[in-house]
Design a protein around this motif. Structure first.
Motif, PDB file in Angstrom:
ATOM      1  N   GLY A 252       4.776 -15.398  22.888  1.00 49.45           N
ATOM      2  CA  GLY A 252       5.385 -14.132  23.238  1.00 49.45           C
ATOM      3  C   GLY A 252       4.460 -12.960  22.968  1.00 49.45           C
ATOM      4  N   PRO A 253       4.942 -11.729  23.179  1.00 49.16           N
ATOM      5  CA  PRO A 253       4.127 -10.538  22.949  1.00 49.16           C
ATOM      6  C   PRO A 253       3.775 -10.387  21.470  1.00 49.16           C
ATOM      7  N   ALA A 254       2.518 -10.063  21.192  1.00 51.18           N
ATOM      8  CA  ALA A 254       2.066  -9.961  19.801  1.00 51.18           C
ATOM      9  C   ALA A 254       0.878  -9.011  19.701  1.00 51.18           C
ATOM     10  N   VAL A 255       0.728  -8.437  18.515  1.00 53.73           N
ATOM     11  CA  VAL A 255      -0.424  -7.604  18.164  1.00 53.73           C
ATOM     12  C   VAL A 255      -1.065  -8.230  16.942  1.00 53.73           C
ATOM     13  N   CYS A 256      -2.393  -8.289  16.924  1.00 52.63           N
ATOM     14  CA  CYS A 256      -3.094  -9.004  15.861  1.00 52.63           C
ATOM     15  C   CYS A 256      -3.838  -8.058  14.932  1.00 52.63           C
ATOM     16  N   GLY A 257      -3.716  -8.313  13.635  1.00 51.59           N
ATOM     17  CA  GLY A 257      -4.479  -7.609  12.619  1.00 51.59           C
ATOM     18  C   GLY A 257      -5.500  -8.535  11.995  1.00 51.59           C
ATOM     19  N   SER A 258      -6.227  -8.017  11.023  1.00 54.85           N
ATOM     20  CA  SER A 258      -7.289  -8.798  10.385  1.00 54.85           C
ATOM     21  C   SER A 258      -7.144  -8.732   8.875  1.00 54.85           C
ATOM     22  N   MET A 259      -7.977  -9.483   8.210  1.00 56.31           N
ATOM     23  CA  MET A 259      -8.053  -9.432   6.752  1.00 56.31           C
ATOM     24  C   MET A 259      -8.944  -8.253   6.377  1.00 56.31           C
ATOM     25  N   ILE A 260      -8.363  -7.246   5.751  1.00 60.12           N
ATOM     26  CA  ILE A 260      -9.089  -6.010   5.452  1.00 60.12           C
ATOM     27  C   ILE A 260      -9.522  -6.045   3.990  1.00 60.12           C
ATOM     28  N   HIS A 261     -10.822  -6.021   3.765  1.00 60.92           N
ATOM     29  CA  HIS A 261     -11.399  -6.065   2.429  1.00 60.92           C
ATOM     30  C   HIS A 261     -11.852  -4.667   2.014  1.00 60.92           C
ATOM     31  N   PHE A 262     -11.857  -4.421   0.714  1.00 63.08           N
ATOM     32  CA  PHE A 262     -12.414  -3.169   0.205  1.00 63.08           C
ATOM     33  C   PHE A 262     -13.923  -3.158   0.424  1.00 63.08           C
ATOM     34  N   PHE A 263     -14.427  -2.071   0.940  1.00 61.04           N
ATOM     35  CA  PHE A 263     -15.863  -1.922   1.146  1.00 61.04           C
ATOM     36  C   PHE A 263     -16.605  -1.946  -0.186  1.00 61.04           C
ATOM     37  N   ASP A 264     -16.053  -1.261  -1.188  1.00 58.60           N
ATOM     38  CA  ASP A 264     -16.711  -1.167  -2.489  1.00 58.60           C
ATOM     39  C   ASP A 264     -16.528  -2.419  -3.340  1.00 58.60           C
ATOM     40  N   ASN A 265     -15.630  -3.298  -2.919  1.00 61.75           N
ATOM     41  CA  ASN A 265     -15.383  -4.546  -3.648  1.00 61.75           C
ATOM     42  C   ASN A 265     -15.055  -5.627  -2.614  1.00 61.75           C
ATOM     43  N   PRO A 266     -16.063  -6.118  -1.894  1.00 59.24           N
ATOM     44  CA  PRO A 266     -15.823  -6.985  -0.734  1.00 59.24           C
ATOM     45  C   PRO A 266     -15.046  -8.256  -1.029  1.00 59.24           C
ATOM     46  N   GLY A 267     -15.035  -8.698  -2.280  1.00 56.78           N
ATOM     47  CA  GLY A 267     -14.304  -9.907  -2.615  1.00 56.78           C
ATOM     48  C   GLY A 267     -12.828  -9.680  -2.862  1.00 56.78           C
ATOM     49  N   SER A 268     -12.368  -8.431  -2.710  1.00 58.48           N
ATOM     50  CA  SER A 268     -10.966  -8.092  -2.966  1.00 58.48           C
ATOM     51  C   SER A 268     -10.308  -7.605  -1.685  1.00 58.48           C
ATOM     52  N   LEU A 269      -9.057  -7.996  -1.484  1.00 56.52           N
ATOM     53  CA  LEU A 269      -8.337  -7.634  -0.268  1.00 56.52           C
ATOM     54  C   LEU A 269      -7.661  -6.269  -0.400  1.00 56.52           C
ATOM     55  N   GLN A 270      -7.818  -5.481   0.630  1.00 58.07           N
ATOM     56  CA  GLN A 270      -7.132  -4.186   0.716  1.00 58.07           C
ATOM     57  C   GLN A 270      -5.790  -4.333   1.426  1.00 58.07           C
ATOM     58  N   ALA A 271      -5.761  -5.136   2.467  1.00 59.61           N
ATOM     59  CA  ALA A 271      -4.510  -5.386   3.202  1.00 59.61           C
ATOM     60  C   ALA A 271      -4.653  -6.659   4.014  1.00 59.61           C
ATOM     61  N   ILE A 272      -3.541  -7.316   4.240  1.00 61.69           N
ATOM     62  CA  ILE A 272      -3.498  -8.489   5.108  1.00 61.69           C
ATOM     63  C   ILE A 272      -2.795  -8.068   6.390  1.00 61.69           C
ATOM     64  N   GLY A 273      -3.574  -7.607   7.328  1.00 59.31           N
ATOM     65  CA  GLY A 273      -3.068  -7.224   8.637  1.00 59.31           C
ATOM     66  C   GLY A 273      -2.385  -5.881   8.690  1.00 59.31           C
ATOM     67  N   GLY A 274      -1.355  -5.708   7.892  1.00 63.88           N
ATOM     68  CA  GLY A 274      -0.587  -4.472   7.936  1.00 63.88           C
ATOM     69  C   GLY A 274       0.302  -4.331   6.717  1.00 63.88           C
ATOM     70  N   ASN A 275       1.473  -3.745   6.909  1.00 61.53           N
ATOM     71  CA  ASN A 275       2.352  -3.469   5.784  1.00 61.53           C
ATOM     72  C   ASN A 275       3.811  -3.569   6.197  1.00 61.53           C
ATOM     73  N   ARG A 276       4.653  -3.505   5.192  1.00 60.22           N
ATOM     74  CA  ARG A 276       6.097  -3.419   5.409  1.00 60.22           C
ATOM     75  C   ARG A 276       6.510  -1.949   5.401  1.00 60.22           C
ATOM     76  N   PHE A 277       7.770  -1.697   5.784  1.00 59.90           N
ATOM     77  CA  PHE A 277       8.254  -0.315   5.829  1.00 59.90           C
ATOM     78  C   PHE A 277       9.688  -0.263   5.337  1.00 59.90           C
ATOM     79  N   ASN A 278       9.963   0.672   4.422  1.00 59.43           N
ATOM     80  CA  ASN A 278      11.307   0.861   3.897  1.00 59.43           C
ATOM     81  C   ASN A 278      12.003   1.935   4.738  1.00 59.43           C
ATOM     82  N   SER A 279      12.899   1.514   5.614  1.00 62.00           N
ATOM     83  CA  SER A 279      13.554   2.457   6.524  1.00 62.00           C
ATOM     84  C   SER A 279      14.607   3.308   5.821  1.00 62.00           C
ATOM     85  N   ARG A 280      14.860   3.047   4.550  1.00 67.51           N
ATOM     86  CA  ARG A 280      15.823   3.853   3.786  1.00 67.51           C
ATOM     87  C   ARG A 280      15.134   5.074   3.171  1.00 67.51           C
ATOM     88  N   THR A 281      13.939   4.868   2.631  1.00 67.35           N
ATOM     89  CA  THR A 281      13.217   5.968   1.988  1.00 67.35           C
ATOM     90  C   THR A 281      12.107   6.538   2.861  1.00 67.35           C
TER      91      THR A 281
END
Length: 345
Positions: A159-188
């Motif tokens: 089906g329809p999909a959008v793809c993200g990537s494994m985003i690493h910190f530039f200053d610490n390449p062995g550490s992850l900054q984000a996995i594709g994207g994020n969640r969202f709290n529609s209440r706050t």
């Protein structure tokens, strides 16, 4: 593998050093058919002239200290063929099609993140060979197989999909900054970091489970097929900065899946252009605070009016945090946004 051409859109604003480093890594991609669009938001540092000089081989990109990052920027072969256009010319049939691997577009004004990228997206849509668009931050470096792995991941979806990537910190390449994207709290109205931030590379992660929790793919690295861009539309440029991706995915609806290519790695300098909080900086700039709360309330007013009270209360809580930290100027900016006493960008 997809037979069309992928158009990679980079937005530059007073960041030509980051942009030419990113370009050097992009032109080492192992993917067969792609073209890069650099959209410049009326930079005051001579960005376009410097990028053109890099294309001609007259200046070199800065090489990072990390061997891992340096490996993403192999020695380039100059010159890089390019064509220069203005935003006024984009959409003018006389300027299309373009066969050069790099297109430099002078946006002629600072249009913000959404508006600036939209110039490139419109140009890409005008190209008959465009099958996908990859929105990518200019302050990133990408591994050679990044785009190939993102395409392979998209092809697994029926089906329809959008793809993200494994985003690493530039200053610490062995550490992850984000996995594709994020969640969202529609209440706050607050974006929530997905599982994996600050996790060391190599740790066991259930990518399928993380995908199922994502509400949006980060605009730092977002690959989408042409038909989705045509059906959902461009980014909403009313936001200027922040919440553009959340707005786009909200308009797209739950029928569009957020997926992540687990082998597609990029390295991102977090908060480089406007002073968003990073590993070394815990106080956002006044510009960052203004736009993130302005966009938050604009988004919630548009899509979740029933939650506006909780949204306001969460913003007041952020004001309190800034006061407690002694960040009084930031607190004043957030209060001004909350009570609508400033509209300035």
């Amino acid at each position: 593998m997809n037979k069309g051409c992928t158009y990679i859109v980079l937005l530059n604003w007073n960041g030509w050093r980051d942009t030419i480093a990113c370009l050097q890594s992009l032109f080492a991609l192992d993917y067969s058919r792609y073209r890069v669009l650099v959209c410049d938001n009326d930079s005051s540092d001579g960005s376009l002239s410097h990028i053109e000089a890099w294309c001609r081989g007259e200046i070199a990109a800065d090489l990072p200290d990390s061997d891992r990052l340096r490996s993403t920027m192999p020695e380039r072969q100059a010159p890089v063929s390019y064509v220069a256009l203005t935003a006024s010319e984009v959409g003018n049939d006389r300027a299309l099609p373009v066969k050069a691997p790099l297109v430099l577009i002078d946006n002629e004004a600072n249009l913000g993140f959404a508006g600036g990228n939209n110039v490139g997206l419109r140009f890409a849509l005008a190209q008959k060979d465009m099958s996908h668009v990859w929105i990518l931050n200019n302050d990133t470096l990408v591994e050679r197989d990044c785009l190939s792995n993102m395409h392979r991941r998209l092809e697994r979806e029926a089906g329809p999909a959008v793809c993200g990537s494994m985003i690493h910190f530039f200053d610490n390449p062995g550490s992850l900054q984000a996995i594709g994207g994020n969640r969202f709290n529609s209440r706050t109205g607050v974006a929530l970091q997905s599982e994996g931030r600050f996790v060391a590379e190599g740790c066991s992660l259930d990518i399928d489970a993380i995908e199922s929790q994502l509400d949006y793919i980060s605009g730092c690295s977002m690959l989408m097929p042409r038909h989705l861009l045509e059906s959902v539309g461009l980014l909403n440029d009313e936001y200027f900065l922040y919440y553009e991706e959340i707005d786009w995915f909200t308009r797209a609806g739950r029928s569009v899946k957020c997926c992540v290519a687990a082998e597609a790695r990029i390295y991102h300098r977090e908060g480089g252009s406007i002073g968003s909080p990073s590993l070394r900086q815990h106080r956002p700039s006044l510009t960052a605070d203004f736009h993130i709360f302005r966009s938050k309330h604009l988004f919630m007013s548009r899509f979740y009016r029933q939650s506006l009270l909780f949204c306001y209360l969460s913003t007041l809580g952020e004001v309190g945090k800034r006061i407690l930290r002694g960040h009084f100027s930031n607190a004043r900016v957030v209060l001004a946004v909350l009570f609508g006493t400033t509209q300035s960008r």
